[in-house]
Design a protein around this motif. Sequence first.
Motif, short mmCIF file in Angstrom:
data_model
loop_
_atom_site.label_atom_id
_atom_site.label_comp_id
_atom_site.label_asym_id
_atom_site.label_seq_id
_atom_site.Cartn_x
_atom_site.Cartn_y
_atom_site.Cartn_z
N ASP A 96 5.44 27.56 -6.64
CA ASP A 96 5.67 26.86 -5.38
C ASP A 96 6.49 27.75 -4.45
N PRO A 97 5.96 28.18 -3.30
CA PRO A 97 6.71 29.12 -2.47
C PRO A 97 7.96 28.54 -1.84
N LEU A 98 8.08 27.22 -1.76
CA LEU A 98 9.25 26.62 -1.13
C LEU A 98 10.32 26.22 -2.12
N THR A 99 9.96 26.10 -3.41
CA THR A 99 10.96 25.74 -4.40
C THR A 99 11.12 26.81 -5.47
N GLY A 100 10.12 27.70 -5.59
CA GLY A 100 10.17 28.72 -6.61
C GLY A 100 9.90 28.19 -8.00
N LEU A 101 9.47 26.93 -8.13
CA LEU A 101 9.25 26.32 -9.44
C LEU A 101 7.85 26.59 -9.95
N ASP A 102 7.71 26.65 -11.27
CA ASP A 102 6.40 26.80 -11.90
C ASP A 102 5.78 25.42 -12.02
N ILE B 181 -2.68 24.10 2.72
CA ILE B 181 -2.97 23.13 3.78
C ILE B 181 -1.87 23.26 4.83
N THR B 182 -2.21 23.05 6.09
CA THR B 182 -1.19 23.03 7.14
C THR B 182 -0.56 21.64 7.20
N PHE B 183 0.67 21.58 7.71
CA PHE B 183 1.30 20.28 7.89
C PHE B 183 0.50 19.42 8.86
N GLN B 184 -0.12 20.08 9.86
CA GLN B 184 -0.90 19.30 10.83
C GLN B 184 -2.01 18.53 10.13
N ASN B 185 -2.78 19.21 9.30
CA ASN B 185 -3.90 18.54 8.63
C ASN B 185 -3.43 17.62 7.52
N PHE B 186 -2.29 17.92 6.91
CA PHE B 186 -1.78 17.02 5.89
C PHE B 186 -1.37 15.69 6.50
N PHE B 187 -0.59 15.74 7.56
CA PHE B 187 -0.09 14.48 8.13
C PHE B 187 -1.17 13.72 8.88
N ARG B 188 -2.21 14.40 9.33
CA ARG B 188 -3.30 13.68 9.99
C ARG B 188 -4.14 12.88 9.00
N LYS C 74 0.81 -1.22 0.00
CA LYS C 74 0.00 0.00 0.00
C LYS C 74 0.85 1.27 0.00
N GLY C 75 2.15 1.11 0.13
CA GLY C 75 3.05 2.26 0.09
C GLY C 75 3.42 2.78 1.47
N VAL C 76 4.70 3.06 1.66
CA VAL C 76 5.22 3.67 2.89
C VAL C 76 6.00 4.92 2.49
N HIS C 77 5.71 6.03 3.14
CA HIS C 77 6.43 7.28 2.90
C HIS C 77 7.42 7.53 4.02
N VAL C 78 8.69 7.72 3.67
CA VAL C 78 9.71 8.08 4.64
C VAL C 78 10.06 9.54 4.37
N ILE C 79 9.76 10.40 5.33
CA ILE C 79 9.79 11.85 5.11
C ILE C 79 10.96 12.47 5.86
N THR C 80 11.80 13.19 5.16
CA THR C 80 12.99 13.81 5.74
C THR C 80 12.91 15.32 5.63
N VAL C 81 13.90 16.01 6.25
CA VAL C 81 13.84 17.47 6.30
C VAL C 81 14.48 18.16 5.11
N THR D 21 10.85 14.86 0.93
CA THR D 21 10.72 15.87 1.99
C THR D 21 9.25 16.16 2.26
N ASN D 22 8.99 16.72 3.43
CA ASN D 22 7.62 17.08 3.79
C ASN D 22 7.02 18.06 2.80
N ASN D 23 7.82 18.99 2.30
CA ASN D 23 7.31 19.98 1.36
C ASN D 23 6.89 19.33 0.04
N GLU D 24 7.72 18.43 -0.46
CA GLU D 24 7.40 17.79 -1.73
C GLU D 24 6.13 16.96 -1.62
N PHE D 25 5.99 16.18 -0.54
CA PHE D 25 4.77 15.38 -0.36
C PHE D 25 3.55 16.27 -0.25
N GLY D 26 3.66 17.34 0.52
CA GLY D 26 2.53 18.23 0.72
C GLY D 26 2.12 18.95 -0.55
#
Length: 913
Positions: A843-849, A362-369, A124-131, A178-183
Amino acid sequence: MIQSLMKSIFGSSNDRYVTSIGKVVSQINALEPEIQALSDVELQGQTQKFRDMLADGSKLDDILPEAFATVREASVRVLGMRHFDVQLVGGVVLHRGEIAEMRTGEGKTLVATLATYLNAIEGKGVHVITVNDYLASRDAQWMGQIYEFLGLTFGTIVPNIGEDARRQAYASDITYGTNNEFGFDYLRDNMKHERGQMVQRPFNFAIVDEVDSILVDEARTPLIISGPTEDKTDLYVTIDAIVKQIDPDFYEADEKTKNISWTEDGNEKVEQMLVEAGLMETDNLYDVENTQVVHHLDQALKANIMFKRDTDYIVKDDKIVIIDEFTGRMMEGRRWSNGLHQAVEAKEGVKIEPENQTMASITFQNFFRMYPKLSGMTGTAATEASEFWDIYKMNVVEIPTNVPVQRIDEDDEFYKNTVDKFKAIAKAIAEKAEIGQPTLVGTVSIEKSELLSKFLDDEGVKHEVLNARFHEREAHIVAQAGRLGAVTIATNMAGRGTDIQLGGNVEFRVNDELAEMEDGPERDAAVAKITEEVGAERERVLEAGGLFVLGTERHESRRIDNQLRGRSGRQGDPGLSRFYLCLEDDLLRIFGPDTLFARMMNSNLEDGEAIGSKWLSKAIETAQKKVETRNYDIRKQVVEYDDVMNDQRKVIYEQRAEIMDSESVDDVVIDMRHDTVGNVVTEACPPGSYPEQWNIDGLKERLQEVFGIQPPVDDWLQEDQVEPELIEERVRAETDRIMDGKIASTDASVWRRVEKSILLERLDHHWKEHLATLDALRQVVSLRAYAQKQPINEYKREAFGLFERMLETLREDVTSILLKNELRVMPREALPDLPDFLTGHIDPLTGLDNSDDNDGSRGQEAMFGALAGASRAGTGPGGAVQDDPYAAMNVSRNAPCPCGSGSKYKHCHGAAA
């Protein structure tokens, strides 16, 4: 006292819980001889065996001991690393959806493989999230060797990879990122128009590395995808010039909250300056007409007074780059919102980029929940245990170290001022360097790290500086921070992810020194020599006392201080830690003990003199707790407000998914049309009212405006016993007749595509407008507190009403477009080419279109034409086939061309279309 006595006899609840996991560890260890006896092929076959067991009804807990034993043996054979028993305990904690607090150097990366493998067996997939991206790539390639050996697939999500690569990575058994990419991938997926374009699959299980950094520190601000608004460069520049002329007596600044308020004289002065500049429509600063000007004025003042260059941001390549206050890293591409970033750009005289409008957030709180099972690991989580439980329902479990900690944590030293403190620090570092003891120095800002660097230069101490300016060299600097006599100044050690090994890091030295040397006997000899040198150097460092960690001041959060301390004393190594403080430190100055304490320090201490006291250290810790509580309140408030939006977000995203999955949405469109008819008639002819009270002129006007029809309403009113229900029924019948005629004259497949696309496009448009309205509401609702009302309750009430109105407007909008516009099949070459700015999602965290699949809010005619043309993809006038091998793929015009050129499809193979 009784509690302390009970704890000393029976141990803490954490100790008892860890002891209970010891039974599982014993089962794993008992299986080790059996697993060791397996051949490589037999060991690799364990994965299919476990899948068969699950298919036969076994649970993950049933296969846990054997699965963990399998991973441990695979790790030994592939990496030469055997999990310690405490690491097995950590693996069980992760599998159970809890947080494993493990000291630095205890091997958290290896621990994660246990729970990751076990949960990935289900497929079913496992996500390992790093900083950060470096750790995501490193850990995936490093630990991926175990997964590959055991027959599992793994992928990595990093910036700048294409949609197909992302989709493939998410389809793997294990996905690192990373958390940003998943979100952001989640938000982007819910802006797409076809299910096949989405890259993620349903969430299952996530393990969050450095969980406190991701779920606490970075959770203060939500993830936002936004698009640019109109250019207001002149306004920013003019207001910045005005602010720079303002005398400090005209405003009051609060450093705790980073807020600034005008004094009465300041109000009058700034009103006069704004009127003279022609920026105010009236001479009252707080008239509603001047709202935008006042907003930008406040942001410009905040940018000039509260945001410091080289502390909050740096100027790099003529751009403002934000500095993460927790990690000291540059946050490339990330921008402050609400015009603050533009105000800082105007302040520094760099190019001003346009403001952005929120399109999804979306907030990280609601994303990870959203993950059915979530776990995490870090070296420091206990101080935030209550928050982890309140927000995420995750317990924090402190895992014992494999070898007892030998580090000595000394009391803090206090000085009168920064100069005295830095002189003492430089002297202490020089003494340690002379005996060969490596020193890791933690600072809270780039400015402080560079100031200390100058003091060390004066002392003649060779050193490395690790901060946002040298981010690309981070791993190399950290890896060698444990070498003999090494001195490393780090802006912040949170989440660096690279172990400081005493004597140096063999792997990094080999990569740095032998990069040009080809494989062979000569290289093997060189590697052996480096290994021998590192071993000998390690012994000398151990004799010198191990790594000395020196903090130049206390951070707002105790966790950050603990992370810095935790870099020393890994795996039973000796070590030493000490913090140097002074009255000019931000924490002491803003949050610390009162002025009586400051007067005592100033009157009783000579220049250069230091004092150390447990009472003073306790006072600092109390100040830190106050700040942590305040920051938690901020994060909690963010969650409370986002919870309101989250309920609405779920409705919208679920509706979008249903629309994309449906073959036909005609039943939804019919319901929307009939509801709209009912609303229009009810608005003019309220139930229970008399005919003479009805607004007939308004009804006829609305029928023309919304449906484009002019039914004989006046004739209907001449009939006896006419009722609103009868009028509604006749209007509904008329709209149904018109729509049936349109459908009959159009190809069924084209019409179905038209309905779906218009429904999705208008849903996205109104949701984006709704988000902007909620943002504005969030900014002003706090003022309701002056009326003795709870702002959050007011926000909930207003947001619900706005959401209802948005849905009503959506129904009316879709109905009006389908009824009033004529569908014409246009030749492909006649289609208007949309300007790129309509599709920009920055994307505000990567600056990418990220405009890879959504054609934005296009005009209605373009929408109809594009959809009609799409049914003839790959054909030109008269049906001639164009030279486009990808025409049958229905590639979005703004998506990357499938040929791999890197250009958008419409500028490459789709250019002839």
